[in-house]
Design an enzyme around this catalytic site. Structure first.
Site, PDB file in Angstrom:
ATOM      1  CG  ASP A  27      -8.113  -3.019  -2.465  1.00 28.59           C
ATOM      2  OD1 ASP A  27      -9.271  -2.579  -2.411  1.00 28.59           O
ATOM      3  OD2 ASP A  27      -7.111  -2.290  -2.532  1.00 28.59           O
ATOM      4  CG  HIS A  62      -2.011   0.988   1.179  1.00 24.35           C
ATOM      5  ND1 HIS A  62      -1.846   2.320   1.525  1.00 24.35           N
ATOM      6  CD2 HIS A  62      -3.310   0.853   0.807  1.00 24.35           C
ATOM      7  CE1 HIS A  62      -3.001   2.943   1.374  1.00 24.35           C
ATOM      8  NE2 HIS A  62      -3.897   2.092   0.933  1.00 24.35           N
TER       9      HIS A  62
END
Length: 432
Positions: free
Chosen positions: A366, A308
């Site tokens: 996700d 991320h």
């Protein structure tokens, strides 16, 4: 807040400028460079704004190194397991958790704004059946400005409040209707007796032919997904909403722009990419092959759902969704879901692999959300629309905060110009 500390910058030619250092409640200190151009004739260069604070905000805080996400000071894990989406929405918008009476009033205000104007149905019918839901949502949300003229006065506190309620209330209806239109089903109207997530599932899957019962476990899992996606600091779509809003544009125009930004595969489309990747891997036995491909710098394959921009530790939202995935798939009789098996084994191998550890590539939000949504029967092209639905409350909270910020100015980034210097215009016959 400003600290007493300053930083002294020495430039070529002996020019010096002293800049104040600002301190927030948490996080790194910030050098205030607002006087830099006036004092030196120079700008800063920061592509992607990775080292630039674009605003002051009291809404969301991320500590990427520690894997911490706070909404108004509350850890996301606590809110996702102990609260519900509309209570969290109230918190993001108002700064404090509501009393029982405040929550009842807020839920009432959202519930009774869920209907869409009947004329909007004609707007839906102007699209091709295979139009992407995000394209439809951008158009419909932008069109709300044509139906609610009074909300265009962004300086009026009451109008901002009503616009905020309308936006949060109507987004599930808009998203569900985009789906219904794509499959040729009649639109299902919202029901005031259902809670927020349950109402969305009802509008997605009910038909006029027979009663539809929303399973409370699925509604709770979706509500949790909404909470986890509600806000995430100054990401691309939130920054877009603030930038558009800084011009004085209506909140509907700002949110439509935010949806367009979120649609990008590098932002809101990642959970769909994770499901596609798990499908491509196909079986647990093939995981080592794809791990090797991910490490090969000459292979374009990437492990989606790992790493991320901000988190350099395990994304706290992923841990919550991992538990939800078990609950949902167990309820639906899909405990042995192949994609979930691959995801678990992939996570286990990656977390113990030196390559991923060194690069701090941990599972993000996700990684599990797409598996849950697909198990519920939500098609992949709706994943990003659901992300937009949840993020609407964060966009509205950030938009309201920006409007009230006395330091707020119209967004106007500078540039490092690399084009031709000034040159004379040549008549066409003299251009060789």
């Amino acid at each position: 807040m400003t600290s007493n500390a300053t930083v002294r910058l020495t430039l070529p030619g002996g020019v010096e400028v002293e800049l104040p250092i600002l301190e927030g409640t948490l996080g790194p200190k910030v050098v205030d460079i607002r006087r830099l151009y006036a004092a030196t004739g120079m700008f800063t260069y920061d592509p992607g704004y990775t080292a630039t604070a674009s605003c002051r905000s009291a809404i969301t805080y991320i500590d990427g190194e520690a894997g911490i996400l706070l909404y108004r000071g509350y850890r996301i894990e606590e809110l996702a397991t102990k609260s519900d989406f509309l209570e969290v929405a109230y918190l993001l918008l108002n700064g404090e958790l509501p009393t029982r009476q405040q929550k009842q009033q807020f839920v009432h205000d959202i519930t009774y704004h869920t209907m869409l104007h009947e004329q909007i149905q004609f707007l839906f019918r102007g699209f091709r059946r295979d139009a992407h839901p995000m394209a439809v949502m951008i158009a419909v949300v932008g069109a709300l400005s044509a139906f609610y003229h009074e909300d265009l006065d962004v300086e009026d506190a009451h109008h901002r409040l009503v616009a905020t309620h309308r936006m949060i209330a109507k987004m599930p209806t808009i998203a569900a209707w985009a789906y219904k239109y794509s499959i040729g089903h009649p639109f299902i109207y919202p029901r005031n007796d259902l809670e927020y997530a349950a109402n969305f599932l009802h509008m997605m899957f009910a038909t006029p032919c027979e009663p539809y019962r929303v399973d409370p476990v699925l509604a709770r899992a979706l509500d949790r997904i909404f909470i986890l996606h509600a806000d995430h600091e100054q990401n691309a779509s939130t920054s877009t909403v603030r930038l558009v809003g800084s011009t004085g544009a209506s909140p509907y125009a700002a949110v439509a722009a935010g949806i367009a930004s979120l649609w990008g595969p590098a932002h809101g489309g990642a959970n769909e990419a994770v499901v596609n990747m798990l499908e491509q891997i196909g079986s647990v036995e093939r995981i080592p092959e794809f791990i090797a491909r991910a490490k090969d710098k000459n292979d374009p394959f990437r492990l989606m759902g790992f790493g991320h921009r901000v988190y350099k530790n395990y994304d706290p939202r992923a841990a919550v969704l991992k538990q939800s995935a078990d609950e949902v798939l167990d309820l639906l009789g899909k405990k042995e879901n192949k994609k979930l098996q691959i995801a678990r084994e992939l996570e286990k191998i990656a977390l113990n692999d030196e390559y991923f550890q060194e690069r701090k590539l941990f599972p993000n939000v996700d990684f599990y959300s797409g598996i849950i949504l697909e198990a519920m029967g939500i098609p992949r092209h709706m994943f990003t629309a659901i992300f937009a639905l949840a993020r609407t409350v964060g966009w509205m909270a950030q938009w309201n905060e920006m409007i009230l910020d006395p330091e707020q100015k119209i967004g106007r980034p500078r540039q490092l110009y690399t084009g031709p210097a000034e040159r004379p215009f040549l008549p066409i016959d003299a251009r060789g």
